[in-house]
Design a protein around this motif. Structure first.
Motif, PDB file in Angstrom:
ATOM      1  N   TYR A  36       0.116  17.947  -4.651  1.00  0.00           N
ATOM      2  CA  TYR A  36      -0.041  16.483  -5.038  1.00  0.00           C
ATOM      3  C   TYR A  36      -0.547  15.584  -3.911  1.00  0.00           C
ATOM      4  O   TYR A  36       0.133  15.717  -2.870  1.00  0.00           O
ATOM      5  CB  TYR A  36       0.943  15.823  -5.784  1.00  0.00           C
ATOM      6  CG  TYR A  36       1.345  16.630  -6.900  1.00  0.00           C
ATOM      7  CD1 TYR A  36       0.633  16.564  -8.282  1.00  0.00           C
ATOM      8  CD2 TYR A  36       2.312  17.562  -7.066  1.00  0.00           C
ATOM      9  CE1 TYR A  36       1.106  17.208  -9.666  1.00  0.00           C
ATOM     10  CE2 TYR A  36       2.638  18.440  -8.139  1.00  0.00           C
ATOM     11  CZ  TYR A  36       1.951  18.301  -9.444  1.00  0.00           C
ATOM     12  OH  TYR A  36       2.301  18.858 -10.487  1.00  0.00           O
ATOM     13  N   GLU A  37      -1.357  14.731  -4.303  1.00  0.00           N
ATOM     14  CA  GLU A  37      -1.719  13.817  -3.158  1.00  0.00           C
ATOM     15  C   GLU A  37      -1.937  12.204  -4.169  1.00  0.00           C
ATOM     16  O   GLU A  37      -2.585  12.029  -4.916  1.00  0.00           O
ATOM     17  CB  GLU A  37      -3.034  13.694  -2.405  1.00  0.00           C
ATOM     18  CG  GLU A  37      -3.375  12.631  -1.443  1.00  0.00           C
ATOM     19  CD  GLU A  37      -4.697  12.645  -0.839  1.00  0.00           C
ATOM     20  OE1 GLU A  37      -4.813  12.311   0.393  1.00  0.00           O
ATOM     21  OE2 GLU A  37      -5.681  13.527  -1.263  1.00  0.00           O
ATOM     22  N   TYR A  38      -0.875  11.397  -3.751  1.00  0.00           N
ATOM     23  CA  TYR A  38      -0.819  10.175  -4.415  1.00  0.00           C
ATOM     24  C   TYR A  38      -1.407   9.033  -3.316  1.00  0.00           C
ATOM     25  O   TYR A  38      -1.164   8.981  -2.456  1.00  0.00           O
ATOM     26  CB  TYR A  38       0.600   9.799  -4.750  1.00  0.00           C
ATOM     27  CG  TYR A  38       1.033  10.493  -6.013  1.00  0.00           C
ATOM     28  CD1 TYR A  38       0.863  10.572  -7.153  1.00  0.00           C
ATOM     29  CD2 TYR A  38       1.941  11.714  -5.330  1.00  0.00           C
ATOM     30  CE1 TYR A  38       1.393  11.159  -8.155  1.00  0.00           C
ATOM     31  CE2 TYR A  38       2.341  12.699  -6.344  1.00  0.00           C
ATOM     32  CZ  TYR A  38       2.037  12.321  -7.727  1.00  0.00           C
ATOM     33  OH  TYR A  38       2.711  13.171  -8.631  1.00  0.00           O
ATOM     34  N   ARG A  39      -2.410   8.202  -4.063  1.00  0.00           N
ATOM     35  CA  ARG A  39      -2.847   7.159  -3.433  1.00  0.00           C
ATOM     36  C   ARG A  39      -2.546   5.808  -3.841  1.00  0.00           C
ATOM     37  O   ARG A  39      -2.474   5.397  -5.182  1.00  0.00           O
ATOM     38  CB  ARG A  39      -4.438   7.502  -3.350  1.00  0.00           C
ATOM     39  CG  ARG A  39      -5.033   8.566  -2.786  1.00  0.00           C
ATOM     40  CD  ARG A  39      -6.305   8.635  -2.783  1.00  0.00           C
ATOM     41  NE  ARG A  39      -6.858   8.773  -4.168  1.00  0.00           N
ATOM     42  CZ  ARG A  39      -6.823   9.634  -4.933  1.00  0.00           C
ATOM     43  NH1 ARG A  39      -6.513  11.021  -4.449  1.00  0.00           N
ATOM     44  NH2 ARG A  39      -7.495   9.648  -6.301  1.00  0.00           N
ATOM     45  N   ALA A  40      -2.748   4.738  -2.984  1.00  0.00           N
ATOM     46  CA  ALA A  40      -2.388   3.376  -3.391  1.00  0.00           C
ATOM     47  C   ALA A  40      -3.396   2.351  -2.677  1.00  0.00           C
ATOM     48  O   ALA A  40      -3.972   2.769  -1.758  1.00  0.00           O
ATOM     49  CB  ALA A  40      -0.903   2.853  -3.084  1.00  0.00           C
ATOM     50  N   GLU A  41      -3.666   1.174  -3.174  1.00  0.00           N
ATOM     51  CA  GLU A  41      -4.581   0.365  -2.709  1.00  0.00           C
ATOM     52  C   GLU A  41      -4.009  -0.856  -2.217  1.00  0.00           C
ATOM     53  O   GLU A  41      -2.993  -1.584  -3.018  1.00  0.00           O
ATOM     54  CB  GLU A  41      -5.918  -0.255  -3.505  1.00  0.00           C
ATOM     55  CG  GLU A  41      -6.861   1.062  -3.935  1.00  0.00           C
ATOM     56  CD  GLU A  41      -8.066   0.727  -4.708  1.00  0.00           C
ATOM     57  OE1 GLU A  41      -8.989   1.378  -4.876  1.00  0.00           O
ATOM     58  OE2 GLU A  41      -7.927  -0.378  -5.482  1.00  0.00           O
ATOM     59  N   GLN A  42      -4.129  -1.307  -1.220  1.00  0.00           N
ATOM     60  CA  GLN A  42      -3.517  -2.655  -0.669  1.00  0.00           C
ATOM     61  C   GLN A  42      -4.139  -3.891  -1.480  1.00  0.00           C
ATOM     62  O   GLN A  42      -5.531  -4.052  -1.747  1.00  0.00           O
ATOM     63  CB  GLN A  42      -3.560  -2.875   0.674  1.00  0.00           C
ATOM     64  CG  GLN A  42      -3.056  -1.852   1.433  1.00  0.00           C
ATOM     65  CD  GLN A  42      -1.512  -1.672   1.381  1.00  0.00           C
ATOM     66  OE1 GLN A  42      -0.747  -2.741   1.436  1.00  0.00           O
ATOM     67  NE2 GLN A  42      -1.188  -0.434   0.680  1.00  0.00           N
ATOM     68  N   VAL A  43      -3.361  -4.821  -1.929  1.00  0.00           N
ATOM     69  CA  VAL A  43      -3.903  -6.136  -2.818  1.00  0.00           C
ATOM     70  C   VAL A  43      -3.544  -7.285  -1.730  1.00  0.00           C
ATOM     71  O   VAL A  43      -2.222  -7.255  -1.267  1.00  0.00           O
ATOM     72  CB  VAL A  43      -3.184  -6.005  -4.119  1.00  0.00           C
ATOM     73  CG1 VAL A  43      -3.523  -7.361  -4.797  1.00  0.00           C
ATOM     74  CG2 VAL A  43      -3.285  -4.882  -5.005  1.00  0.00           C
ATOM     75  N   THR A  44      -4.361  -8.147  -1.579  1.00  0.00           N
ATOM     76  CA  THR A  44      -4.465  -9.189  -0.826  1.00  0.00           C
ATOM     77  C   THR A  44      -4.683 -10.526  -1.604  1.00  0.00           C
ATOM     78  O   THR A  44      -5.361 -10.414  -2.384  1.00  0.00           O
ATOM     79  CB  THR A  44      -4.963  -9.181   0.574  1.00  0.00           C
ATOM     80  OG1 THR A  44      -6.490  -9.090   0.312  1.00  0.00           O
ATOM     81  CG2 THR A  44      -4.696  -7.832   1.444  1.00  0.00           C
ATOM     82  N   PRO A  45      -4.265 -11.686  -0.992  1.00  0.00           N
ATOM     83  CA  PRO A  45      -4.716 -12.957  -1.951  1.00  0.00           C
ATOM     84  C   PRO A  45      -6.199 -13.298  -1.922  1.00  0.00           C
ATOM     85  O   PRO A  45      -6.585 -13.701  -2.671  1.00  0.00           O
ATOM     86  CB  PRO A  45      -4.022 -14.051  -1.109  1.00  0.00           C
ATOM     87  CG  PRO A  45      -2.516 -13.552  -0.679  1.00  0.00           C
ATOM     88  CD  PRO A  45      -3.171 -12.023  -0.347  1.00  0.00           C
ATOM     89  N   SER A  46      -6.763 -12.574  -0.661  1.00  0.00           N
ATOM     90  CA  SER A  46      -8.314 -12.978  -0.695  1.00  0.00           C
ATOM     91  C   SER A  46      -9.021 -11.576  -1.367  1.00  0.00           C
ATOM     92  O   SER A  46     -10.466 -11.561  -1.137  1.00  0.00           O
ATOM     93  CB  SER A  46      -8.765 -12.972   1.014  1.00  0.00           C
ATOM     94  OG  SER A  46      -8.313 -11.570   1.612  1.00  0.00           O
ATOM     95  N   ASP A  47      -8.601 -10.814  -1.989  1.00  0.00           N
ATOM     96  CA  ASP A  47      -9.280  -9.647  -2.757  1.00  0.00           C
ATOM     97  C   ASP A  47     -10.306 -10.198  -3.720  1.00  0.00           C
ATOM     98  O   ASP A  47     -10.093 -11.078  -4.632  1.00  0.00           O
ATOM     99  CB  ASP A  47      -8.227  -9.001  -3.616  1.00  0.00           C
ATOM    100  CG  ASP A  47      -8.595  -7.614  -4.148  1.00  0.00           C
ATOM    101  OD1 ASP A  47      -9.820  -7.471  -4.712  1.00  0.00           O
ATOM    102  OD2 ASP A  47      -8.080  -6.582  -3.937  1.00  0.00           O
TER     103      ASP A  47
END
Length: 221
Positions: A36-47
C-alpha cells in the motif's frame, strides 16, 4: 587442463547478486514488500481551492442552495427571524464551526446562533480569515491513529498492510492539523495498482541477482 577461477571471483559474483536482489526490493520506484501507498496533500490558507476543501469537511456547513438567509446576514449583518423562517432557510447550527459559500472561495464565516424563548432566532455570521477558517475546520491529528499523522506529515507512506485510520480519514475528508501544518487525504494505491513498467524491471533484477548468487555458489563448490 582448465584453470580455476581466481579466489576473489565467487565473492565478487555473490556481492553483485546481493546488490541486484537488494535493488529489486528497495529500488526507488517502490518495493515488492510494500502493498500500500497512502498519500496526503498539504492545505494552506493561500490554497486556490480552499473553499472546496473546507466544504467537504463534516463540521462545516456548505452553502449551495436555499441560502437566502445566510446570504442576507453575510451582507447586512445579524438578523432576528422566526424559528420557522430559520428552519426553512439554510439551517446551520451550533454543530457547524464554519459556514462556507462554495462559489466565493472566501471570506469564510463563523456562525453564532442564539435562540430566544419567543421562538425567534438571532443569526450572526462573523467573517474570519482563511487561516482561522482552516483552523476551525481542521481536526487535531491525535484524534486519529498515529499512521494518519505520519501520512499527513510526510505526504506519502508505504506499508505492507492496511494502515489503521486511513479509511476513516478518507470517509470524513477531514483536514488533519499536525505540528507544522494541515493535510487532507489524497488517495492510496494497492498492489494491484503497480503497473508493468515497475514490475518488469524489478523481476529482471531479482532474476539476475538470484542467478549471480547461484553461480557464486557453484564456483566455491
Amino acid at each position: 587442463m582448465s584453470r580455476s577461477p581466481p579466489d576473489f571471483w565467487p565473492t565478487i559474483t555473490a556481492l553483485v547478486g546481493v546488490i541486484l536482489l537488494t535493488a529489486a526490493v528497495f529500488a526507488p520506484w517502490g518495493s515488492i514488500i510494500w502493498s500500500y501507498e497512502y498519500r496526503a496533500e498539504q492545505v494552506t490558507p493561500s490554497d486556490d481551492h480552499l473553499a472546496e476543501r473546507l466544504g467537504l469537511v463534516d463540521s462545516t456547513a456548505t452553502c449551495i442552495d436555499a441560502c437566502d438567509l445566510a446570504e442576507d446576514v453575510s451582507a447586512d449583518g445579524p438578523r432576528v427571524v422566526s424559528d420557522a423562517t430559520y428552519r426553512a432557510s439554510y439551517a446551520f447550527d451550533s454543530k457547524h464551526r464554519l459556514v462556507v459559500f462554495q462559489e466565493r472561495n472566501g471570506p469564510f464565516y463563523r456562525p453564532n446562533i442564539t435562540r430566544y424563548e419567543n421562538d425567534t432566532v438571532r443569526v450572526d455570521l462573523a467573517p474570519v480569515s482563511n487561516a482561522t477558517a482552516l483552523e476551525l475546520a481542521s481536526t487535531p491529528a491525535w484524534r486519529f491513529p498515529s499512521a494518519v499523522e505520519r501520512v499527513a506529515e510526510s505526504g506519502s507512506v508505504r506499508a505492507g498492510h492496511d494502515l489503521a485510520g486511513m479509511a476513516l480519514w478518507k470517509e470524513t475528508q477531514a483536514i488533519v492539523a499536525y505540528d507544522g501544518g494541515y493535510a487532507q487525504y489524497a488517495g492510496h494505491t494497492g498492489r494491484s495498482g503497480m503497473d508493468s513498467a515497475t514490475v518488469i524491471p524489478r523481476v529482471g533484477l531479482a532474476a539476475a541477482g538470484a542467478l549471480c548468487c547461484y553461480y557464486a555458489g557453484r564456483l566455491v563448490s
